[in-house]
Design a protein around this motif. Structure first.
Motif, PDB file in Angstrom:
ATOM      1  N   ASP A  23      42.714  -2.247 -23.474  1.00  0.00           N
ATOM      2  CA  ASP A  23      42.866  -2.249 -24.932  1.00  0.00           C
ATOM      3  C   ASP A  23      41.711  -3.011 -25.574  1.00  0.00           C
ATOM      4  O   ASP A  23      40.749  -3.413 -24.889  1.00  0.00           O
ATOM      5  CB  ASP A  23      44.219  -2.827 -25.342  1.00  0.00           C
ATOM      6  N   ASP A  24      41.781  -3.243 -26.895  1.00  0.00           N
ATOM      7  CA  ASP A  24      40.671  -3.889 -27.595  1.00  0.00           C
ATOM      8  C   ASP A  24      40.501  -5.354 -27.226  1.00  0.00           C
ATOM      9  O   ASP A  24      39.481  -5.966 -27.547  1.00  0.00           O
ATOM     10  CB  ASP A  24      40.852  -3.740 -29.110  1.00  0.00           C
ATOM     11  N   ILE A  29      45.910  -2.009 -19.473  1.00  0.00           N
ATOM     12  CA  ILE A  29      47.225  -1.520 -19.897  1.00  0.00           C
ATOM     13  C   ILE A  29      47.728  -0.371 -19.025  1.00  0.00           C
ATOM     14  O   ILE A  29      48.904  -0.014 -19.110  1.00  0.00           O
ATOM     15  CB  ILE A  29      47.203  -1.085 -21.381  1.00  0.00           C
ATOM     16  N   GLU A  60      46.783   5.631 -27.824  1.00  0.00           N
ATOM     17  CA  GLU A  60      46.440   5.002 -29.100  1.00  0.00           C
ATOM     18  C   GLU A  60      45.866   3.603 -28.924  1.00  0.00           C
ATOM     19  O   GLU A  60      45.149   3.109 -29.793  1.00  0.00           O
ATOM     20  CB  GLU A  60      47.682   4.939 -29.992  1.00  0.00           C
ATOM     21  N   HIS A  61      46.188   2.957 -27.806  1.00  0.00           N
ATOM     22  CA  HIS A  61      45.731   1.580 -27.575  1.00  0.00           C
ATOM     23  C   HIS A  61      44.532   1.496 -26.630  1.00  0.00           C
ATOM     24  O   HIS A  61      44.059   0.405 -26.332  1.00  0.00           O
ATOM     25  CB  HIS A  61      46.879   0.737 -27.017  1.00  0.00           C
ATOM     26  N   HIS A  63      40.926   1.288 -25.667  1.00  0.00           N
ATOM     27  CA  HIS A  63      39.649   0.959 -26.309  1.00  0.00           C
ATOM     28  C   HIS A  63      38.475   1.369 -25.410  1.00  0.00           C
ATOM     29  O   HIS A  63      37.437   1.814 -25.898  1.00  0.00           O
ATOM     30  CB  HIS A  63      39.585  -0.541 -26.597  1.00  0.00           C
TER      31      HIS A  63
END
Length: 616
Positions: A23-24, A29, A60-61, A63
């Motif tokens: 993720d960002d 994840i 969606e998560h 990055h």
């Protein structure tokens, strides 16, 4: 999809491998494996029409992603298991329970010792097991000590023979008394061999021998002796009756089925060996959501057998899984012989699988019931104590010292109402002198929260992986083993630092038991049979035990270290040399004269002086 991701998708190879989604914040994840990395990873970033809600939420998560190329699908499978265990990714289906089954270990030497251990080592000892039920392992260990007089103390033989009086077990005739010197190594080793025969299932001759001895003692009117043999026979029967017959064919099998309801899933395993059910276990699966059953079973099998000492010849599943052949080849390599994975379709195997599935449904109901009770408890705590959020992570603190000396702090953690022992911490008080509990508590909380804040900054900056942080996450609620004074002192320190975490104190009665909860201005009381009262009582007892245990160990260690320097001729330099050579003060205390002489700077005269200090 950002530009970096687009460019990386173009470089994906036509090779097997493992991919990691981050993720960002840089947190992993999801971890997955692929026969062809290019095809599998690109699927996540194409049309979401055919994707499950869970996959859409994960995408969606994302990055950025990484990938590792392997030479084969089996290598990819092994690497995937290792990375899932390392990172515990949010969107993987995770095996919640981390059970390490016990073994019974018999050491080598003139006087072998029997003990229960959780890990098998390469030390030439004999291991029996693993036992699928820890209680049966403990009962078996206790029985072997009673039947054959095997010692259970921490003394080292033959070094300690005749040095101390025998313990109570010797007088209760539950130990042969190696410490008395009354049994030869040959006689003791004969008892050990009989214990090994028992563990290998060769109990027929042993039962016959005990029966004959029982009748012989009875005929000679030695009724106490006869009763001891009678009790031994009963104990042996009780242990063997712990196992029940299931099937007629002698096989080595694991039956695995699952139950799923909404976001929750549970896997049940029956362990069958030589036609007997040796045990059964259920496992909660986190992150299962609405995943297909095949995905749940595949994830379970890979994680469960990854570090297992008990891979069977045959694994029977409730449903077919996609990567069955790859997993079977991988497990065959781990076991060193062929492992088959199949789905029973009819007959006895299918009937057993239905029974396993029925148990999985019952276990899922039990898990859901326990989860509902926990949720109700957390909601009640939130409402009654006016907390801003559910106190899912509760940390409790206590201070322990002896007249202000060797002052320490203990921290325990409860996650969703259950002790999380791997998150426990210990603190030696550094800035406070004397019996100042308020100051000591402030120091402990300052250090703990500061460490957490620093790690949070490192995680956000990308210089630390969240999985490696030792003080994250921060607590939802802090409990102090103390009343109004402790709460006010710590609250003032936290205000000065600009920290805002709910803080409460556990007020004790004259018997040092929690009677109320205070926020510094107001006390909250709960019924003695209420879930909140029982929860706070458990927390208070656990944190007190943790702090006292640490203080006791530290105090004893310092006493032993200082006692070394009481010996004429031992100063800081020689004390340091002894500790460097033996590794601990306790090892110095138990060392023989010849061993002490091997330390640089320790003469024989000085070695004899050290030995006499601890062996009067």
């Amino acid at each position: 999809m950002n530009d970096t991701t687009r460019e990386m998708l173009k470089t994906l190879p036509d090779r097997p491998g493992v991919y990691l989604m981050r993720d960002d914040k840089g947190t992993v994840i999801y971890v997955g494996k692929a026969k062809i990395l290019k095809n599998r990873v690109r699927q996540y970033f194409q049309s979401s029409k055919n994707q499950t809600p869970k996959v859409r939420a994960m995408v969606e998560h994302i990055h950025r992603f990484e990938y590792i190329v392997t030479d084969s699908e089996t290598e990819a499978l092994m690497l995937e298991c290792n990375l899932i265990k390392k990172y515990n990714p949010k969107y993987n289906i995770l095996l919640k329970d981390d059970k390490h089954y016990p073994f019974l270990k018999i050491t080598k030497g003139l006087y072998p010792k029997i003990m229960m251990v959780r890990k098998r080592e390469r030390d030439n000892a004999k291991y029996f097991g693993p036992y699928l039920n820890a209680n049966i392992a403990r009962e078996t260990l206790e029985l072997l000590r009673k039947l054959f007089g095997l010692y259970s103390c921490s003394r080292v033989f033959p070094r300690d023979c005749g040095k101390e009086r025998p313990c109570l077990y010797y007088h209760m005739k539950q130990c042969c008394g190696v410490c008395t010197g009354g049994i030869t190594p040959e006689e003791y080793q004969q008892n050990v061999r009989r214990a090994e025969d028992f563990l290998e299932g060769k109990t027929g001759d042993l039962k016959q021998e005990f029966t004959q001895e029982m009748y012989r003692a009875s005929e000679n009117m030695e009724f106490e002796k006869a009763a001891r043999y009678r009790d031994r026979l009963r104990n042996m029967e009780q242990i063997t009756e712990k196992q029940k017959m299931l099937i007629n064919v002698k096989k080595e099998q694991d039956y695995i089925a699952y139950a799923q309801d909404g976001e929750e899933a549970c896997v049940q395993v029956f362990f069958v060996r030589d036609g007997k059910v040796l045990g059964r276990e259920h496992y909660a699966m986190n992150g299962a959501g609405t995943a297909p059953g095949a995905e749940i079973l595949s994830g379970f099998v890979k994680q469960f057998y990854h570090d297992s000492e008990m891979i069977p010849k045959e694994i029977l599943l409730q449903e077919e899984i996609e990567d069955r052949e790859e997993i079977a080849d991988w497990l065959s390599g781990l076991r060193g012989s062929k492992v088959s994975i199949s789905v029973p379709q009819r007959g006895e195997g299918r009937a057993i699988m239905e029974m396993v599935r029925s148990n999985a449904l019952q276990s899922l109901d039990n898990i859901r019931s326990a989860a509902n009770k926990t949720k109700a408890l957390l909601l009640e705590l939130k409402e009654e104590l006016h907390l801003p959020i559910l106190p899912r992570r509760v940390e409790a603190y206590d201070i322990s010292n002896t007249g202000g000396a060797d002052s320490v702090g203990g921290m325990v953690v409860f996650s969703d109402g259950v002790p999380l022992k791997r998150a426990y911490r210990k603190f030696q008080i550094k800035s406070i002198e004397g019996p100042d509990d308020y100051g000591s508590m402030c120091e402990v909380l300052f250090r703990r929260i500061r460490h957490g804040m620093e790690e949070q900054q490192q995680v956000e900056a990308g210089t630390l992986e969240r999985e490696k942080a030792k003080f994250l996450p921060l607590p939802d609620l802090i409990l102090l083993d103390g009343g109004k004074g402790h709460v006010n002192a710590v609250a003032e320190m936290m205000r000065e630092q600009g920290w805002s975490i709910p803080l409460l104190g556990m007020v004790k009665d004259d018997r040092h038991r929690t009677r109320a909860i205070t926020n510094g201005q107001q006390e909250f009381t709960f019924g003695i049979q209420s879930p909140p009262f029982r929860f706070f009582a458990q927390v208070q007892e656990e944190v007190h035990r943790h702090a006292i245990s640490y203080h006791k160990n530290l105090h004893q260690k310092k006493q032993l270290l200082s006692s070394l320097e009481e010996i004429p001729g031992i100063g800081p330099a020689k004390r340091k040399a002894l500790l460097r050579h033996f590794g601990s003060a306790g090892a110095v205390k138990g060392a023989e004269i010849e061993q002490l002489c091997q330390v640089s700077g320790i003469t024989r005269e000085l070695a004899e002086r050290i030995y006499q200090k601890y062996h009067k």
